[in-house]
Scaffold this motif. Sequence first.
Motif, PDB file in Angstrom:
ATOM      1  N   GLY A 109      -6.041  -4.412  -1.574  1.00 24.91           N
ATOM      2  CA  GLY A 109      -7.276  -3.495  -1.872  1.00 24.91           C
ATOM      3  C   GLY A 109      -8.411  -3.975  -0.886  1.00 24.91           C
ATOM      4  O   GLY A 109      -8.415  -3.669   0.006  1.00 24.91           O
ATOM      5  N   PRO A 164      -0.242  -0.630   2.292  1.00 28.37           N
ATOM      6  CA  PRO A 164       0.354   0.742   2.119  1.00 28.37           C
ATOM      7  C   PRO A 164       1.182   1.431   3.229  1.00 28.37           C
ATOM      8  O   PRO A 164       0.870   1.096   4.221  1.00 28.37           O
ATOM      9  CB  PRO A 164      -0.625   1.553   1.744  1.00 28.37           C
ATOM     10  N   LEU A 169      -3.222   6.185   3.462  1.00 28.49           N
ATOM     11  CA  LEU A 169      -4.494   5.615   3.308  1.00 28.49           C
ATOM     12  C   LEU A 169      -5.144   5.476   4.949  1.00 28.49           C
ATOM     13  O   LEU A 169      -5.244   4.266   5.437  1.00 28.49           O
ATOM     14  CB  LEU A 169      -4.879   4.251   2.763  1.00 28.49           C
ATOM     15  N   TYR A 172      -7.378   2.362   6.046  1.00 24.86           N
ATOM     16  CA  TYR A 172      -6.507   1.259   6.008  1.00 24.86           C
ATOM     17  C   TYR A 172      -5.853   0.967   7.348  1.00 24.86           C
ATOM     18  O   TYR A 172      -6.000  -0.174   8.031  1.00 24.86           O
ATOM     19  CB  TYR A 172      -5.652   1.150   4.912  1.00 24.86           C
ATOM     20  N   SER A 227     -13.352   2.149  -1.038  1.00 21.80           N
ATOM     21  CA  SER A 227     -12.534   3.056  -0.201  1.00 21.80           C
ATOM     22  C   SER A 227     -11.975   4.233  -1.146  1.00 21.80           C
ATOM     23  O   SER A 227     -12.027   4.350  -2.275  1.00 21.80           O
ATOM     24  CB  SER A 227     -11.180   2.383   0.236  1.00 21.80           C
ATOM     25  N   GLU A 228     -11.078   5.443  -0.382  1.00 20.27           N
ATOM     26  CA  GLU A 228     -10.509   6.360  -1.075  1.00 20.27           C
ATOM     27  C   GLU A 228      -9.562   6.139  -2.155  1.00 20.27           C
ATOM     28  O   GLU A 228      -9.475   6.637  -3.121  1.00 20.27           O
ATOM     29  CB  GLU A 228      -9.813   7.345   0.161  1.00 20.27           C
ATOM     30  N   LEU A 229      -8.969   4.936  -2.117  1.00 19.43           N
ATOM     31  CA  LEU A 229      -8.197   4.214  -3.068  1.00 19.43           C
ATOM     32  C   LEU A 229      -8.817   4.157  -4.362  1.00 19.43           C
ATOM     33  O   LEU A 229      -8.006   4.102  -5.404  1.00 19.43           O
ATOM     34  CB  LEU A 229      -7.539   2.834  -2.453  1.00 19.43           C
ATOM     35  N   ASP A 230     -10.108   3.972  -4.468  1.00 20.32           N
ATOM     36  CA  ASP A 230     -10.752   3.647  -5.670  1.00 20.32           C
ATOM     37  C   ASP A 230     -10.972   5.059  -6.233  1.00 20.32           C
ATOM     38  O   ASP A 230     -11.377   4.969  -7.504  1.00 20.32           O
ATOM     39  CB  ASP A 230     -11.905   2.960  -5.340  1.00 20.32           C
ATOM     40  N   LYS A 232      -9.951   8.086  -8.519  1.00 26.69           N
ATOM     41  CA  LYS A 232      -8.682   8.083  -9.446  1.00 26.69           C
ATOM     42  C   LYS A 232      -8.701   9.606  -9.994  1.00 26.69           C
ATOM     43  O   LYS A 232      -7.460   9.880 -10.495  1.00 26.69           O
ATOM     44  CB  LYS A 232      -8.818   7.086 -10.724  1.00 26.69           C
ATOM     45  N   GLN A 303      -3.132   7.609 -11.263  1.00 27.50           N
ATOM     46  CA  GLN A 303      -4.204   8.376 -10.297  1.00 27.50           C
ATOM     47  C   GLN A 303      -3.873   9.866  -9.798  1.00 27.50           C
ATOM     48  O   GLN A 303      -2.640  10.026  -9.688  1.00 27.50           O
ATOM     49  CB  GLN A 303      -4.294   7.488  -9.125  1.00 27.50           C
ATOM     50  N   GLY A 307      -4.707   8.193  -3.675  1.00 25.23           N
ATOM     51  CA  GLY A 307      -3.976   6.825  -3.287  1.00 25.23           C
ATOM     52  C   GLY A 307      -2.719   6.895  -3.428  1.00 25.23           C
ATOM     53  O   GLY A 307      -1.944   7.694  -2.982  1.00 25.23           O
TER      54      GLY A 307
END
Length: 398
Positions: A109, A164, A169, A172, A227-230, A232, A303, A307
């Motif tokens: 991450g 990933p 993503l 990324y 990032s967009e991963l965060d 949820k 999530q 993500g």
Amino acid sequence: MLIGFAGNANNYPLMLARALKRQGGEVRFLVTSRLRLDRPENRYPEYEAGYPDWVIDCGEIDFLNWLLPRASTRRALKLLRECDLVVLNQLSPTLAGRLARPWVALLTGSDLATLANPKYIDIAVKETRRAPRPLFRFVKRLLLQRLVAAQRHGIAEAGLVYTPIRGLLPAYDALLDGLGVSDDKREWLGMTEIDRIAVVPPPNNPTLRILCGARLNWVRPIPLGMSELDYKGTDVLLEGVAQFAKKCALPFELRLVRKGLHVAETEQLVRQLGLEGHVTWLNEMSQRAIQAEFEAADVVVDQLGNGFVGMVGLDAMATGRPVIANGRPEFYEPLLGEPSPICQATTAAEVADQLTKLTVMAERVRIGQASRAYVARHLSTDAAARRLMARAQRLINR
């Protein structure tokens, strides 16, 4: 072949190291953080009394220690240089240029999205509490430039990069493409500890127990440096639960953990939606404690953003629990060759529909069993360790 590890975000690298060890591999694992979440004992009770000889506590090594080596960092470098191959996580890729050993970058991450992102420098300098002091800001910028450059080198020159799946993503992908990391060097790492997590029969609570295991991150825009991963999708969950409450007479309890960027905002949204009587608040807990929550839950939610299902969802599936999440089937079904048993949801209406289906005990049992079988087939730490070992010798020879 001695494989060394440095960096332990959420104990994810340690899961892989333990699998290697279990398969007869020679492993050296360095603990370099005092942060509770990244300590082995946070997940494994057997480490409370002390570490085995292959797990070595090197003390706190923050970003200044990586850049300006102190005794703890020099010790870590010495221990890693004695290895044949090194797996680097979190800040550890900054060490790669000083190791003279082949290495793998295991990215979880922020080690890519933040520490390898040149934009992070401006953000970090701008947010410093001592911003009015120009000299302090200048020195901090120089140190961060050095850190980001070292981190980028550690990722760009790695023989293998765990990251990933391409397309999941895009931000990324853009960073990795900018570093020249080709697809043949990229490998996806999704895993859960089938060997350690036992299947627990569904509890069939008289009040349906729904556990949200994801952080409470949902107010947009997501802060700079993340990032967009965060994201949820906690808002999607709560709105879906509110819809479910209106059409289902079954008593239910939603368990939320006070962890994430938007705890206060979540409390406010719970009140706005009239869910106070259904919500139980939990304090932040260890990974061992969250496993007990999985076992006691009827349904687990991961999530609902863009993500992917991580440790929360995979560990819950290994326990035999149905998981509601955005499982990103468009990526994982082609990769793994079969549909996922994840209860797919990205909207409030879909969350409500999935919860309605899961009010039936037989359906929870069916999906829970399918979930365990699915992660056992595709996502075990043992399988991940075998894939690493298959590439390790080639990396060393090269």
